[in-house]
Design an enzyme around this catalytic site. Structure first.
Site, short mmCIF file in Angstrom:
data_model
loop_
_atom_site.label_atom_id
_atom_site.label_comp_id
_atom_site.label_asym_id
_atom_site.label_seq_id
_atom_site.Cartn_x
_atom_site.Cartn_y
_atom_site.Cartn_z
N HIS A 50 -9.08 -3.28 10.55
CA HIS A 50 -8.95 -3.11 9.13
C HIS A 50 -9.42 -4.43 8.39
O HIS A 50 -9.83 -4.57 7.45
CB HIS A 50 -7.78 -2.75 8.42
CG HIS A 50 -7.40 -1.51 8.55
ND1 HIS A 50 -8.14 -0.63 7.93
CD2 HIS A 50 -6.15 -0.64 8.84
CE1 HIS A 50 -7.49 0.78 7.72
NE2 HIS A 50 -6.27 0.61 8.43
N GLU B 74 -4.90 -2.37 13.19
CA GLU B 74 -4.67 -3.15 11.97
C GLU B 74 -5.54 -4.41 11.96
O GLU B 74 -6.03 -4.90 10.94
CB GLU B 74 -3.24 -3.74 11.96
CG GLU B 74 -2.14 -2.89 11.80
CD GLU B 74 -2.34 -1.72 10.90
OE1 GLU B 74 -2.82 -1.78 9.78
OE2 GLU B 74 -1.87 -0.56 11.28
N ALA C 185 2.35 0.08 10.63
CA ALA C 185 2.27 -1.32 10.64
C ALA C 185 1.04 -1.39 9.35
O ALA C 185 0.90 -0.46 8.78
CB ALA C 185 1.31 -2.06 11.49
N MET C 186 0.77 -2.54 8.74
CA MET C 186 0.28 -2.82 7.41
C MET C 186 -0.82 -4.10 7.53
O MET C 186 -0.36 -5.17 7.96
CB MET C 186 1.33 -3.03 6.40
CG MET C 186 0.53 -3.12 4.96
SD MET C 186 -0.45 -1.58 4.47
CE MET C 186 -1.99 -2.50 3.61
N GLU C 187 -1.99 -3.77 7.13
CA GLU C 187 -3.19 -4.58 7.53
C GLU C 187 -3.33 -5.88 6.56
O GLU C 187 -4.40 -6.38 6.26
CB GLU C 187 -4.35 -4.00 7.48
CG GLU C 187 -5.03 -3.34 6.43
CD GLU C 187 -4.57 -1.92 5.88
OE1 GLU C 187 -3.55 -1.28 6.74
OE2 GLU C 187 -5.14 -1.21 5.21
N GLU D 22 0.90 -1.10 0.24
CA GLU D 22 -0.14 -0.05 -0.13
C GLU D 22 0.86 1.08 0.18
O GLU D 22 1.81 1.07 0.60
CB GLU D 22 -0.94 0.00 1.32
CG GLU D 22 -2.04 1.27 1.31
CD GLU D 22 -3.01 1.08 2.14
OE1 GLU D 22 -2.73 0.39 3.28
OE2 GLU D 22 -3.59 2.07 2.38
N1 B3K Z 1 -2.78 1.23 5.84
C1 B3K Z 1 -1.35 1.20 6.15
C2 B3K Z 1 -0.74 2.70 5.66
C3 B3K Z 1 -0.30 2.47 4.53
C4 B3K Z 1 0.77 3.53 4.16
C5 B3K Z 1 1.32 3.40 2.92
N2 B3K Z 1 2.15 4.66 2.60
C6 B3K Z 1 -1.32 1.22 7.78
C7 B3K Z 1 -2.84 1.48 8.45
O1 B3K Z 1 -3.01 2.59 8.31
O2 B3K Z 1 -3.18 0.66 9.01
ZN ZN Z 2 -5.10 2.27 8.78
#
Ligand code: B3K
Ligand code: ZN
Length: 868
Positions: A301, A298, A262-264, A121
């Protein structure tokens, strides 16, 4: 710059010409030459389309086949692969080669220390293979990962494991299948050697979910709190939102090199280790709180983001605003609602209001974007959450939940828009949200001015409320918004005066809809004290002419804890402003005894939550104060904030010591109430450090602390008070922790924010500390990011602070543009400084703009800043 980066506009959205329903990926991992085979089922989505244009950057195309046959009708461009003359339905096979080791941008597939991991993302998947890299293309993924078995015993991807085996040459493979169709930004792959903490969660319908947290070897004793937070999140989402987890496994991997928190990714979250690893020796209470929040975020999400995703990136707040709202509610339900709300509001008032004043101002649903990564902002996230919260305030929990249920039922498995979310809320509640929708398209911080008028004869109180939003960099014209204004009235004895009109009880939440509006309340026997914008019921600036006495009254009598804290902030704000003008006119600092008394009253109030007392005594930052001015006088603000701190320290010296002692615990406990005690104790310590004899108490705490919260608080107190023992303590901390980057981040942060003479030289020196690395975003933010918040030193009149940051940005432009683009923010606000400083900043921004290869991320921001 070869070609000028192009902006994309929300209004230009069109559906994709083709879609992809399935993709089978095979990765043969190798440090410098990783092979990726992508087999996709492609279908025409717009009648007659024959040209398939895929996104792709920074890779080598090895092979291209359509329906099993080599295909030559294509062209490879800088950021695209254009395949011509394709049939309406076909199978596409693409083989590409990428170089993860050379990838320092930490986007796409890269190496974090010894492990492979991905970050897709917003638009990182296009650095892995050529694809329709947009969130409205939802496909079912299978992923086969091949790598050396000794070095990479764990090969992970989204979904469930469907096969594994050994190969020749010491390699092995694992294959994964994700049953849920998803956009490619939710794809993830991890390969490495980890320690794994396992557990199980049984969902409300009785399904068992395996939980696995992967950490660097030797860190297993730091993963327990993350696991607990994960289980709490899963339970909370079932209880409060009725939402259940949907796969058989949920994995979290902690890595040290990560651009954000972090990333979901579906079923396989990748986390910055900062938000996973903690034990009492290494982590502060604030770190624990951050872990709970981000693990929750996360996890939430999985529904708000993954099951229902965004149609296009302009809709980002659809998932981020809603998920921040959900994580804020989670933290509030787990701990103190008031303290959490205060934390949220501090961020809004300091960072988000500042963004509204900056050249990057944008609505929570932006209209125009050059680099999407630049829009993961406090506006999209935090203000986005405030917008959801306003709907919650207007509809009430029960009706709000009905709206949420309708939204998830209706849009499950699809890519939706913000409008569709509001539509669901509107349909479920019957509440007309047409004016409210403006919050999605209008940027800027509205100012709500309230004037009260008490009519003793008629026994009425009228509140005249007017709203105004000043033009922002992106938008000149503003309209009146629907603003929920939560009010309460108090009689002189502190009792609540019921709100009524013509014999009817009124709701506390007034609906402000016009530019100016009058609200009248009857049966008000005496002139009341008005509590306004309770709970920060809307993201606005409040103007009301409170007297000191009224604010001191609210600090004691407001029923709601948040309102008490807010009154204390307004009282401080009044005196900070008065003193700043006095100093600017050559006068002396002064603070009435009554103000000190009001704060003393809170400090000694045994009925109050200790964490709340700590918040009241925690002064606004110099940056937040700067946001109140159109021309920021950093030096005067610094003098005044320091003088308030010193006055409190001297005037309440005995009380601080007494409360400090009362909050001391015999042994460390990780509970909310023990943490509240530590917070108040350590706020007291920060004042004690400034008074006579304080150094001994600080040093004693440093020497005897049995947890990082107390160790760090002592170090921070010594740092801010510039105690003679500061250097020695810093040295001892570094001797003990230099092997541990995450712990050292706290130390780097103190170096960055140190008020010492020669702070800049010191920061430069610390860049050669063995624990520092320009390639690690956490280190960068801790040292360099912190220095950019060190207002007097960063904004020094010699311009060297600006020059230093720019030198670093120039280096980072090549290494990691995304992180560079976050660090540049303080330089964008040039127009709020005096002419001399503006000139100095302009000179540095020009150095960037003249660069040949300026990344899109910096290009977008620098150009906007120079236009203003
Ligand atoms: N969705 C990711 C963020 C991604 C950022 C990309 N530059 C984390 C979050 O908001 O949970
Ligand atoms: Zn988020």
């Amino acid at each position: 710059m070869t070609q000028q980066p192009q902006a994309k506009y929300r209004k230009d959205y069109t559906a994709p010409a083709f879609t992809i329903s399935h993709i089978d990926l095979t990765f043969d991992l190798n440090d410098t030459e990783t092979r990726v085979i992508a087999r996709s089922k492609v279908q025409q989505n717009v009648d007659g389309a024959q040209t398939l244009t895929l996104d792709g950057e920074g890779m080598k195309l090895v092979r291209l086949e359509v329906d099993g046959k080599s295909w030559s009708n294509y062209s490879v461009e800088e950021t695209q692969l254009v395949i011509s003359g394709v049939p309406a339905t076909f199978e596409l096979e693409i083989e590409t080669e990428i170089n993860p080791e050379a990838n320092t941008s930490l986007e796409g597939l890269y190496k974090s220390d010894g492990a492979y991991c991905t970050q897709c993302e917003a638009e990182g998947f296009r650095r892995i293979t050529y694809y329709l890299d947009r969130p409205d293309v939802l496909a079912k993924f299978t992923t086969k990962v091949i790598a050396d078995k000794g070095a990479y015993p764990y090969l992970l991807s989204n979904g469930n494991k469907i096969g594994s085996g050994d190969l020749e040459n010491g390699k092995h493979w694992v294959q994964w299948e994700d049953p849920f169709a998803k956009p490619c930004y939710l794809f993830a792959l991890v390969a490495g050697d980890f320690d794994c903490l396992s557990d199980v969660f049984v969902t409300k319908s009785g399904r068992e979910v395996a939980l696995e947290i992967f950490v660097d070897k030797g860190n297993l004793d730091r993963a327990d709190y993350a696991m607990l937070s994960l289980k709490n999140s899963m339970k909370w989402d079932e209880d409060r939102f009725g939402l259940e987890y949907d796969l058989d496994i949920y994995m979290i991997v902690a890595v040290d090199f990560f651009n954000m928190g972090a990333m979901e990714n579906k079923g396989l979250n990748v986390f910055n280790s900062k938000f996973v690893l903690a034990n009492s020796d290494t982590a502060t209470d604030a770190d624990y709180h951050g872990i709970e929040r981000v693990i929750g975020h996360e996890y939430f999400h999985n529904w708000s983001g993954n099951r229902v995703t965004c149609r296009d990136w302009f809709q980002l707040s659809l998932k981020e605003g809603l998920t921040v709202f959900r994580d804020q509610e989670f933290s509030s339900d787990m701990g103190s609602r008031a303290v959490n709300r205060i934390g949220n509001v501090r961020i809004m008032r300091s960072a988000q209001f500042a963004e509204d004043r900056s050249p990057m101002a944008h609505p929570i649903r932006p209209e125009k974007v050059i680099e999407m990564n630049n829009f993961y902002t406090v506006t999209v996230y935090e203000k986005g959450s405030e917008v959801i919260r306003m709907m919650h305030t207007l509809l009430g929990e029960e009706t709000f939940q009905k709206g949420i249920e309708l939204y998830f039922d209706r849009h499950d498995g699809t890519a939706a828009t913000c409008d569709e979310f509001v539509q669901a809320m509107e349909e479920a509640s019957g509440f007309n949200l047409s004016q409210f929708r403006l919050w999605y398209s209008q940027s800027g911080t509205p100012t709500l001015k309230v004037v009260s008028d008490y009519d003793a004869e008629a026994k009425t109180l009228s509140l005249t409320v007017s709203q105004k939003t000043l033009p922002t960099a992106d938008q000149a014209k503003k309209q009146a918004l629907l603003i929920p204004l939560d009010v309460e009235l108090y009689a002189a004895d502190g009792s609540v005066v019921a709100l009524q009109r013509n014999g009817e009880a009124l709701n506390n939440v007034l609906q402000v809809t016009a530019e100016e509006q009058v609200f009248v309340f009857d049966n008000v026997d005496d002139k009341p004290v008005v509590s306004l914008l309770r709970e920060f019921s809307a993201p606005v600036n409040l103007e009301y002419d409170y007297s000191d006495d009224e604010l001191a009254f609210l600090m004691v009598y407001a029923r709601n804890e948040f309102a008490r804290w807010d009154a204390s902030q307004m009282l401080l704000g009044k005196h900070i402003k008065e003193n700043v003008s006095r100093i600017q006119q050559g006068g002396e600092f002064s603070l009435p005894e009554s103000v000190v008394d009001a704060f003393r009253g809170v400090l000694l109030n045994k009925e109050l939550d200790r964490a709340l007392i700590a918040e009241v005594l925690d002064l606004p930052t110099e940056n937040e104060v700067g946001g109140w001015y159109t021309t920021i006088d950093v030096d005067a603000i610094h003098i005044v904030v320091a003088a308030i701190r010193n006055t409190f320290a001297q005037e309440m010296a005995d009380e601080f010591v007494a409360v400090y002692q009362a909050c001391k615990a015999d042994k460390y406990e990780l509970t909310h109430s023990a943490a509240a005690d530590r917070t108040l104790k350590n706020v007291c310590l920060s004042y004690i450090a400034l008074s006579e004899g304080g150094e001994k108490i600080v040093a004693a705490q440093y020497d005897s602390a049995d947890n990082m919260t107390d160790t760090f608080a002592a170090l921070a107190a010594a740092n801010i008070a510039e105690l003679p023992s500061r250097d020695q303590m810093m040295q001892s901390f570094s001797d003990e922790w230099h092997q541990d980057g995450l712990v050292m981040d706290k130390w780097f942060m103190l170096q960055g924010t140190s008020p010492m003479e020669g702070a800049l030289e010191n920061v430069k020196k610390q860049m050669s500390h063995p624990s520092f690395s320009l390639k690690n975003p956490n280190r960068l933010r801790s040292l360099i990011g912190a220095f950019a918040q060190n207002t007097v030193h960063f904004h020094a009149k010699d311009g060297l602070g600006y020059e230093f940051l720019t030198d670093i940005l120039i280096e980072l432009n090549e290494i990691n543009p995304q992180v560079a683009s976050r660090l540049i923010d303080p330089l964008l606000k040039l127009k709020y400084f005096d002419a001399e400083r503006q000139q100095l900043i302009r000179k540095q921004l020009s150095r960037l703009v003249e660069m040949e290869n300026l990344a899109k991320d910096l290009y977008e921001k620098v150009n906007k800043a120079l236009e203003v």
